[in-house]
Design a protein around this motif. Structure first.
Motif, PDB file in Angstrom:
ATOM      1  N   TRP A  53       0.821  40.671  -1.556  1.00 49.05           N
ATOM      2  CA  TRP A  53       0.534  41.505  -2.708  1.00 49.05           C
ATOM      3  C   TRP A  53       1.171  42.116  -3.904  1.00 49.05           C
ATOM      4  O   TRP A  53       1.238  42.250  -4.644  1.00 49.05           O
ATOM      5  CB  TRP A  53      -1.067  41.621  -3.254  1.00 49.05           C
ATOM      6  CG  TRP A  53      -1.633  40.258  -3.248  1.00 49.05           C
ATOM      7  CD1 TRP A  53      -1.799  39.224  -2.608  1.00 49.05           C
ATOM      8  CD2 TRP A  53      -3.730  39.701  -3.368  1.00 49.05           C
ATOM      9  NE1 TRP A  53      -2.511  38.064  -2.043  1.00 49.05           N
ATOM     10  CE2 TRP A  53      -3.866  39.021  -1.955  1.00 49.05           C
ATOM     11  CE3 TRP A  53      -4.291  40.710  -3.921  1.00 49.05           C
ATOM     12  CZ2 TRP A  53      -5.110  38.391  -3.180  1.00 49.05           C
ATOM     13  CZ3 TRP A  53      -5.304  40.455  -3.943  1.00 49.05           C
ATOM     14  CH2 TRP A  53      -6.258  38.917  -3.443  1.00 49.05           C
ATOM     15  N   LEU A  54       1.129  43.329  -3.270  1.00 49.92           N
ATOM     16  CA  LEU A  54       1.384  44.813  -3.395  1.00 49.92           C
ATOM     17  C   LEU A  54       3.260  44.738  -4.098  1.00 49.92           C
ATOM     18  O   LEU A  54       3.050  45.201  -4.884  1.00 49.92           O
ATOM     19  CB  LEU A  54       1.954  45.528  -2.392  1.00 49.92           C
ATOM     20  CG  LEU A  54       1.610  47.111  -2.692  1.00 49.92           C
ATOM     21  CD1 LEU A  54       0.656  48.205  -3.926  1.00 49.92           C
ATOM     22  CD2 LEU A  54       1.466  48.230  -1.578  1.00 49.92           C
ATOM     23  N   PRO A  55       3.836  43.935  -3.820  1.00 47.25           N
ATOM     24  CA  PRO A  55       4.929  43.975  -4.220  1.00 47.25           C
ATOM     25  C   PRO A  55       5.021  43.253  -5.194  1.00 47.25           C
ATOM     26  O   PRO A  55       5.862  43.571  -6.483  1.00 47.25           O
ATOM     27  CB  PRO A  55       6.165  42.918  -3.173  1.00 47.25           C
ATOM     28  CG  PRO A  55       5.354  43.106  -2.010  1.00 47.25           C
ATOM     29  CD  PRO A  55       4.037  42.903  -2.365  1.00 47.25           C
ATOM     30  N   LEU A  56       3.942  41.715  -5.955  1.00 45.45           N
ATOM     31  CA  LEU A  56       3.486  42.004  -6.940  1.00 45.45           C
ATOM     32  C   LEU A  56       3.133  42.851  -8.293  1.00 45.45           C
ATOM     33  O   LEU A  56       2.714  41.864  -9.108  1.00 45.45           O
ATOM     34  CB  LEU A  56       3.205  40.629  -6.655  1.00 45.45           C
ATOM     35  CG  LEU A  56       3.556  39.780  -5.683  1.00 45.45           C
ATOM     36  CD1 LEU A  56       2.614  38.433  -5.980  1.00 45.45           C
ATOM     37  CD2 LEU A  56       5.093  38.923  -6.008  1.00 45.45           C
ATOM     38  N   PHE A  57       2.509  43.862  -7.939  1.00 40.29           N
ATOM     39  CA  PHE A  57       1.881  44.459  -8.963  1.00 40.29           C
ATOM     40  C   PHE A  57       2.851  45.345  -9.793  1.00 40.29           C
ATOM     41  O   PHE A  57       2.342  46.249 -11.260  1.00 40.29           O
ATOM     42  CB  PHE A  57       0.294  45.397  -8.337  1.00 40.29           C
ATOM     43  CG  PHE A  57      -0.707  43.662  -7.850  1.00 40.29           C
ATOM     44  CD1 PHE A  57      -0.907  43.576  -8.488  1.00 40.29           C
ATOM     45  CD2 PHE A  57      -0.780  43.762  -6.132  1.00 40.29           C
ATOM     46  CE1 PHE A  57      -2.399  42.294  -8.400  1.00 40.29           C
ATOM     47  CE2 PHE A  57      -1.628  42.791  -6.300  1.00 40.29           C
ATOM     48  CZ  PHE A  57      -2.527  42.543  -7.292  1.00 40.29           C
ATOM     49  N   ASP A  58       3.936  45.030  -9.678  1.00 40.80           N
ATOM     50  CA  ASP A  58       4.797  45.717  -9.932  1.00 40.80           C
ATOM     51  C   ASP A  58       4.294  45.906 -12.207  1.00 40.80           C
ATOM     52  O   ASP A  58       5.076  44.903 -12.284  1.00 40.80           O
ATOM     53  CB  ASP A  58       6.707  46.321 -10.120  1.00 40.80           C
ATOM     54  CG  ASP A  58       6.570  46.825  -8.384  1.00 40.80           C
ATOM     55  OD1 ASP A  58       5.534  47.468  -8.721  1.00 40.80           O
ATOM     56  OD2 ASP A  58       7.320  46.590  -7.700  1.00 40.80           O
ATOM     57  N   GLU A  59       4.223  46.440 -12.599  1.00 42.27           N
ATOM     58  CA  GLU A  59       4.443  46.627 -14.316  1.00 42.27           C
ATOM     59  C   GLU A  59       3.298  45.246 -14.345  1.00 42.27           C
ATOM     60  O   GLU A  59       3.783  44.580 -15.585  1.00 42.27           O
ATOM     61  CB  GLU A  59       5.547  45.837 -14.662  1.00 42.27           C
ATOM     62  CG  GLU A  59       7.509  46.987 -14.598  1.00 42.27           C
ATOM     63  CD  GLU A  59       8.343  46.632 -15.443  1.00 42.27           C
ATOM     64  OE1 GLU A  59       8.321  45.672 -16.332  1.00 42.27           O
ATOM     65  OE2 GLU A  59       9.130  47.047 -14.692  1.00 42.27           O
ATOM     66  N   VAL A  60       2.000  45.414 -14.224  1.00 46.25           N
ATOM     67  CA  VAL A  60       0.972  44.444 -14.448  1.00 46.25           C
ATOM     68  C   VAL A  60       0.566  44.871 -15.449  1.00 46.25           C
ATOM     69  O   VAL A  60      -0.184  46.345 -15.519  1.00 46.25           O
ATOM     70  CB  VAL A  60       0.654  44.213 -12.814  1.00 46.25           C
ATOM     71  CG1 VAL A  60      -0.916  43.253 -13.610  1.00 46.25           C
ATOM     72  CG2 VAL A  60       1.278  43.208 -11.729  1.00 46.25           C
TER      73      VAL A  60
END
Length: 68
Positions: A53-60
């Motif tokens: 999941w970690l790479p998907l949380f940029d600019e969330v």
């Protein structure tokens, strides 16, 4: 099986509610609603999948949790 493979098959509400596909890798869908772009990710809920999941949380700006 014959019913769902028949030409012209339309799933019933029960077929849709009982359908489930296990998520093993994050998948992304993009939607445009009234000019607003949304990215929806299905990341899977198993503990072993959470490191992905970690790479998907940029600019969330929002997170919605859905449990099945």
């Amino acid at each position: 099986l014959d019913a769902i493979t028949a030409p012209g098959y339309v799933p019933t509400v029960q077929h849709i509610l009982r359908a489930r596909i296990r998520t093993t890798n994050p998948t992304q869908e993009e939607y445009n609603v009234n000019g607003q772009r949304f990215e929806i990710y299905d990341v899977g809920g198993q503990r072993s999948q959470r490191r992905k999941w970690l790479p998907l949380f940029d600019e969330v700006t929002a997170i919605i949790f859905v449990a099945a």
